[in-house]
Design a protein around this motif. Structure first.
Motif, PDB file in Angstrom:
ATOM      1  N   MET A 136     -20.093  46.936 -15.307  1.00 36.76           N
ATOM      2  CA  MET A 136     -19.616  45.652 -14.811  1.00 36.76           C
ATOM      3  C   MET A 136     -19.847  45.527 -13.313  1.00 36.76           C
TER       4      MET A 136
ATOM      5  N   VAL B 255     -20.249  40.118 -14.249  1.00 37.25           N
ATOM      6  CA  VAL B 255     -21.414  40.306 -15.109  1.00 37.25           C
ATOM      7  C   VAL B 255     -21.236  41.647 -15.819  1.00 37.25           C
ATOM      8  N   VAL B 256     -21.385  41.625 -17.126  1.00 33.74           N
ATOM      9  CA  VAL B 256     -21.174  42.828 -17.936  1.00 33.74           C
ATOM     10  C   VAL B 256     -22.485  43.178 -18.644  1.00 33.74           C
ATOM     11  N   TYR B 257     -22.947  44.384 -18.444  1.00 31.99           N
ATOM     12  CA  TYR B 257     -24.143  44.860 -19.147  1.00 31.99           C
ATOM     13  C   TYR B 257     -23.707  45.847 -20.218  1.00 31.99           C
TER      14      TYR B 257
ATOM     15  N   ALA C 226     -22.706  35.700  -9.540  1.00 34.56           N
ATOM     16  CA  ALA C 226     -22.811  36.062 -10.959  1.00 34.56           C
ATOM     17  C   ALA C 226     -23.803  35.138 -11.675  1.00 34.56           C
TER      18      ALA C 226
ATOM     19  N   MET D 191     -27.511  36.105 -13.487  1.00 31.49           N
ATOM     20  CA  MET D 191     -27.958  35.752 -14.838  1.00 31.49           C
ATOM     21  C   MET D 191     -29.305  35.029 -14.796  1.00 31.49           C
TER      22      MET D 191
ATOM     23  N   TYR E 268     -36.361  43.605 -16.928  1.00 31.46           N
ATOM     24  CA  TYR E 268     -34.923  43.880 -16.786  1.00 31.46           C
ATOM     25  C   TYR E 268     -34.396  44.610 -18.017  1.00 31.46           C
TER      26      TYR E 268
ATOM     27  N   PHE F 174     -30.076  46.812 -14.579  1.00 32.23           N
ATOM     28  CA  PHE F 174     -28.805  46.178 -14.220  1.00 32.23           C
ATOM     29  C   PHE F 174     -28.395  46.585 -12.799  1.00 32.23           C
TER      30      PHE F 174
END
Lengths: 93, 306
Positions: free
Chosen positions: A13, A21-23, B248, B252, B261, B269
């Protein structure tokens, strides 16, 4: 019913302001969450929890903004969102 | 030694026999071709590029060739071969140079995974990079070309390279790809710049390439720090407008414009998060290039703001 994170160890995160944003390394998906939803996700990842206890967590996080009833509604919406993107699932009894 | 140190006959001979080893940013590409249209474009737009030595490692081996059979003679086509393998559908032979450019982009975006690669133009000033991610048709290349003619160093027109190891922005200055009306706009805006001839009826419409400024090519080993991530959009008649974008959301959208990515996984990430963290993020709408340049010239890196 309790909820659990599907793979908390796979989540990465990064928070900026009120958004996170969460991966998810398990699926390769990236999600944009509100900070409150991300904190609820983190709480569920720490240990499975039910709606009531999560509503209390939310009220503790946002004491000025939530009645207990509102908190329940918000938690249910968050859980539906998190389940919909495969980050959480009902815990087995 | 540079490409311009070869006369046209020597260039053609090198391209046909040993292959021309062109150094672009961190990569060496070995190019073979006997096609005059490709040789002409390379001689014109890569004149300032250094040549690698014959014994140097080449990252990419490419060949532009005519197919066997009737297509060699009847409405002739050009093939792009990577390591001897046909990579794309053949194109009409007059598209040999655009195909070379598109193929070079593909070589990098498909193989250079020590970088997070974003579909974006990149320019630099005072050590800080502005990254302009955008889909085709957004006016990215036109804005990039204009900025490169008004004091900003060109790092890339198409591919932002974010080095995974340390988050630095690595230059890959190559010709700027212009389409349709943008070609004449830039010819007028930068009358001294060098352009390839127009090629019509490509999959992108009419295309031409503008030579990268010689200073940008000469400084291709000078990396930059992230400064800004700005999503440009040309809108006819619109007022020039720069608006802050929540990080954020910028993350995205930049991820949507990244080639690798997903392939990089957690490293992708972390790299993108580091880039966004270090950058001021904005949306940018423009219709007039001079006003757009003014806005960019007034940018101040986040690190320098009080």
């Amino acid at each position: 019913m309790k909820w659990q994170a599907i793979s908390p160890q796979s989540l990465h995160m990064r928070a900026w302001g009120e958004e996170v944003v969460v991966y998810d390394a398990r699926t390769g998906d990236t999600h944009l969450l509100a900070l409150a939803a991300a904190r609820i996700l983190a709480a569920i990842g720490h240990s499975p929890a039910n709606v009531s206890s999560l509503a209390q967590t939310l009220t503790d996080l946002l004491p000025d903004q939530n009645s207990q009833e509102q908190a329940h509604e918000q938690i249910e919406a968050m859980l539906a969102e998190l389940a919909g993107i495969s980050l959480i699932t009902p815990a087995k009894p | 030694m540079k490409v311009s140190d070869l006369n046209p006959a020597q260039l053609q001979q090198r391209l046909q026999e040993a292959g021309l080893r062109i150094r672009t940013g961190p990569f060496v590409t070995r190019v073979h071709t006997s096609l005059a249209a490709a040789a002409e474009g390379i001689g014109l737009l890569y004149a300032d590029y250094p040549l690698a030595e014959d014994e140097d490692f080449a990252d990419f081996h490419i060949r532009l060739a005519l197919p066997d059979g009737l297509r060699r003679w009847l409405r002739p086509q050009v093939l792009f071969l990577y390591d001897g393998t046909r990579t794309f559908k053949p194109l009409p032979v007059d598209q040999a140079f655009p195909m070379f450019e598109w193929g070079m982009n593909w070589c990098v975006s498909s193989h250079a995974h020590s970088y997070l690669i974003i579909h974006a133009a990149v320019l630099e000033k005072h050590g800080h990079a502005v990254i302009l991610p955008a889909p085709p048709g957004s006016g990215k290349s036109t804005l990039c070309a204009a900025l490169s003619q008004r004091g900003w160093r060109l790092l890339s027109d198409e591919l932002a390279l974010i080095r995974v190891a340390d988050g630095c922005v690595i230059p890959l200055p190559r010709p700027i790809s212009l389409k349709n009306a943008s070609i004449d706009i830039m010819r007028h805006y930068a009358p001294d710049a060098v352009f390839s001839r127009k090629v019509s009826d490509t999959m992108k419409g009419t295309v031409a390439h503008m030579q990268a400024p010689a200073d940008s090519v000469a400084r291709a080993s000078e990396w930059a720090r992230p400064g800004w991530v700005i999503f440009p959009r040309y809108e006819a008649g619109a007022d020039t407008h720069l608006t802050a974008l929540p990080k954020a959301h910028a993350f995205m959208r930049a991820a949507d414009n990244a080639f690798n990515y997903s392939l990089l996984g957690e490293r992708g990430f972390a790299s993108l998060a580091g880039l966004i963290e270090a950058s001021s993020c904005h949306d940018f709408v423009y219709s007039k290039l001079d006003e757009a340049i003014d806005v960019f010239n007034n940018l101040r890196p986040a690190a320098l703001l009080p």
